[in-house]
Enzyme design. Structure first.
Site, mmCIF file in Angstrom:
data_model
loop_
_atom_site.group_PDB
_atom_site.id
_atom_site.type_symbol
_atom_site.label_atom_id
_atom_site.label_comp_id
_atom_site.label_asym_id
_atom_site.label_seq_id
_atom_site.Cartn_x
_atom_site.Cartn_y
_atom_site.Cartn_z
ATOM 1 N N GLU A 179 0.835 -1.210 0.000
ATOM 2 C CA GLU A 179 0.000 0.000 0.000
ATOM 3 C C GLU A 179 0.862 1.249 0.000
ATOM 4 O OE1 GLU A 179 -2.938 -0.047 3.133
ATOM 5 O OE2 GLU A 179 -4.126 -1.572 2.090
ATOM 6 N N GLU A 204 -6.008 -7.335 -1.310
ATOM 7 C CA GLU A 204 -6.382 -7.282 0.107
ATOM 8 C C GLU A 204 -7.683 -6.525 0.251
ATOM 9 O OE1 GLU A 204 -3.362 -5.800 3.014
ATOM 10 O OE2 GLU A 204 -5.014 -4.656 3.883
HETATM 11 C C1 IDC Z 1 -3.286 -4.131 10.211
HETATM 12 C C2 IDC Z 1 -3.591 -5.310 11.082
HETATM 13 C C3 IDC Z 1 -3.337 -4.950 12.522
HETATM 14 C C4 IDC Z 1 -1.917 -4.446 12.643
HETATM 15 C C5 IDC Z 1 -1.627 -3.323 11.689
HETATM 16 C C6 IDC Z 1 -0.159 -2.965 11.766
HETATM 17 O O1 IDC Z 1 -4.932 -5.723 10.880
HETATM 18 O O2 IDC Z 1 -3.508 -6.077 13.363
HETATM 19 O O3 IDC Z 1 -1.716 -3.964 13.969
HETATM 20 O O4 IDC Z 1 -1.951 -3.729 10.371
HETATM 21 O O5 IDC Z 1 0.287 -2.183 10.755
HETATM 22 C C7 IDC Z 1 -4.177 -2.306 5.554
HETATM 23 C C8 IDC Z 1 -2.838 -2.916 5.603
HETATM 24 C C9 IDC Z 1 -2.775 -3.967 6.686
HETATM 25 C C10 IDC Z 1 -3.567 -3.560 7.907
HETATM 26 C C11 IDC Z 1 -5.035 -3.492 7.491
HETATM 27 C C12 IDC Z 1 -6.002 -3.164 8.645
HETATM 28 O O6 IDC Z 1 -2.399 -3.445 4.362
HETATM 29 O O7 IDC Z 1 -1.403 -4.157 7.017
HETATM 30 O O8 IDC Z 1 -3.426 -4.565 8.878
HETATM 31 N N1 IDC Z 1 -5.155 -2.515 6.432
HETATM 32 O O9 IDC Z 1 -5.686 -1.915 9.194
HETATM 33 N N2 IDC Z 1 -4.605 -1.440 4.670
HETATM 34 C C13 IDC Z 1 -5.850 -1.055 4.987
HETATM 35 C C14 IDC Z 1 -6.218 -1.732 6.121
#
Ligand code: IDC
Length: 473
Positions: free
Chosen positions: A299, A391
């Protein structure tokens, strides 16, 4: 039968070696190892070592030792088992390539961080050139670019039959679609891991069996965070974990999406050198497999499309040098929202696409946060760009909160209609709404069935389990 034959061969080798020592004075060593740099970039390189048995009898094992100058280290090796002591790296057979008949050879590969070439090369304790002094320096590399990918042999192989990989084979992009070996558009539906650094205990043979058989998933996305305790802390360890998961997916006939999970910082160029090192390693090691797709930046955020495009145009050639036919997926601006979350749109990508073929672009969404305007933009973009939802969540963009059932259904219906492949965040037992498994599931070791599922997990399993409609002609 096979092991009996091997025993005979080995017994013969021992007799031959013993009589050679007793009767004639052979050179001290007649095995050779040829070290060649096959690809290089500013901070590292990839090399191949061909071990050859130039004796007249079978040898039952081999050992290559390379000493590297200060500031240079081996990140990863394939087709060999690697150990190190100080600046000396020892490579022994991977398991299936120990025995070498008279005149036979085997090749292994390695990725090196730093530009120094080995100062010493020994094979079975003697100079790699064969018969010389044990301290001869390695000759200069004879080529600097990869002419052919290193064929990779692995102990696992895809089962025959009706698995997604068995049916669809090597994928490619045709028009705006992901297409199979019959040049027909397909949609892959599957799950993303959570961060490998946090949920290592969720990814094993039992959980992959559940995903492939109970969920009937086509795809495993392997989310390898780069920061937050991920790849940057242990490049060799994370590379090896990713490769293990590629093998687990392959053995079950699932595609494996290798996700270089950049997130913070959001400019992928911050990790450009790491990306080159990582993708050189995984693409060389997995080149011969049909189930691997590469996602080069999860991202991008806080960075222009021009910056992302420049990163992509530097990383894609590293992959293509080893694995020329693999599909590569490029992240988009604003957390892979095609720019929408940054007030932009897919127009900037359409006007200035990445200069490479066989690529797709990433779109991510979280159903409770991203709704009609995001859906409209994806549909608009998908008319001219090959899109892949690598994702998405059924919940809010924090990864937590309640499942938005209506928005999730609208999204999944749209993806199905447009044949856009997807991976859901996450196949894990994290204590957050996006996780498919209830907390404690991974420690318990039982993954199949609905009893272990959260609301999000139950929704995704029911969607993913519906029969695929992969064209076969
Ligand atoms: C989130 C995980 C969370 C963690 C966090 C850390 O769900 O447990 O603490 O990352 O960076 C994304 C990202 C993905 C995120 C997810 C939800 O690619 O890494 O995971 N998210 O926030 N993009 C949009 C949402």
């Amino acid at each position: 039968m096979r092991s009996n034959k091997l025993k005979v061969l080995l017994a013969g080798a021992v007799v031959a070696a013993a009589s050679a020592v007793a009767l004639i004075a052979l050179p001290a060593s007649a095995e050779t190892a040829a070290f060649t740099v096959t690809n290089s970039w500013s901070t590292g390189y990839e090399a191949s070592v061909v071990v050859k048995n130039d004796t007249s009898s079978t040898i039952s094992t081999w050992r290559v030792e390379l000493t590297l100058p200060a500031g240079t280290s081996v990140v990863n090796a394939w087709n060999a088992t690697q150990a190190s002591a100080g600046s000396t790296y020892t490579f022994t057979p991977a398991g299936w390539n120990a025995t070498l008949g008279a005149g036979a050879s085997t090749e292994f590969g390695l990725i090196v961080n730093g530009t120094g070439r080995p100062t010493t090369c020994l094979v079975n304790g003697k100079a790699c050139g064969g018969g010389g002094t044990p301290t001869s320096p390695v000759p200069s590399p004879t080529r600097t670019i990869t002419p052919t990918p290193t064929p990779t042999t692995t102990p696992t192989s895809a089962p025959a039959g009706r698995t997604p990989v068995a049916i669809n084979g090597q994928l490619h992009v045709c028009g705006v679609n992901l297409c199979n070996q019959y040049n027909r558009a397909i949609q892959l539906r599957g799950m993303s891991t959570h961060g490998l650094q946090w949920f290592a205990n969720c990814y094993n043979a039992a959980s992959m069996d559940a995903l492939a058989n109970d969920w009937q998933a086509d795809l495993l996305r392997i989310a390898m965070y780069v920061q937050e305790g991920g790849y940057e802390t242990n490049p060799a360890g994370f590379t090896s974990r990713v490769n293990t998961l590629v093998d687990l997916a392959e053995a079950r006939g699932m595609y494996a999406l290798i996700d270089f999970h950049t997130l913070t910082p959001g400019d992928p160029n911050y990790n450009l050198d790491r990306a080159k090192t990582f993708f050189a390693a995984v693409s060389a090691r997995n080149a011969a497999k049909k189930n691997v797709i590469y996602e080069i930046a999860n991202e991008p955020n806080g960075v222009s499309w021009a910056g992302i495009k420049s990163y992509a145009e530097q990383v894609i050639p590293v992959i293509r040098a080893n694995d020329p036919d693999a599909v590569v997926i490029v992240g988009t601006r604003g957390w892979s929202s095609l720019g929408v979350s940054d007030g932009s749109s897919s127009a900037e990508v359409i006007a200035n696409p990445v200069r490479a073929t066989n690529i797709m672009y990433t779109f991510h969404f979280y159903a409770a946060s991203h709704k009609d305007n995001y859906r409209a933009e994806l549909e608009r973009a998908a008319a001219s760009l090959p899109m892949f939802a690598t994702e998405f969540g059924t919940v809010s963009a924090t990864g937590g909160g309640a499942v938005d059932t209506a928005s999730s259904a609208a999204w999944l219906d749209l993806l199905d209609r447009l044949k856009i492949s997807y991976a859901n965040w996450t196949f894990s037992d994290a204590g957050e709404g996006s996780a498919a498994l209830k907390p404690g599931t991974c420690a318990s070791g039982t993954y199949a069935g609905t009893g272990v599922l959260t609301e999000s997990g139950a929704l995704l399993r029911s969607r993913i389990r519906t029969p695929d409609s992969f064209p076969t002609s």
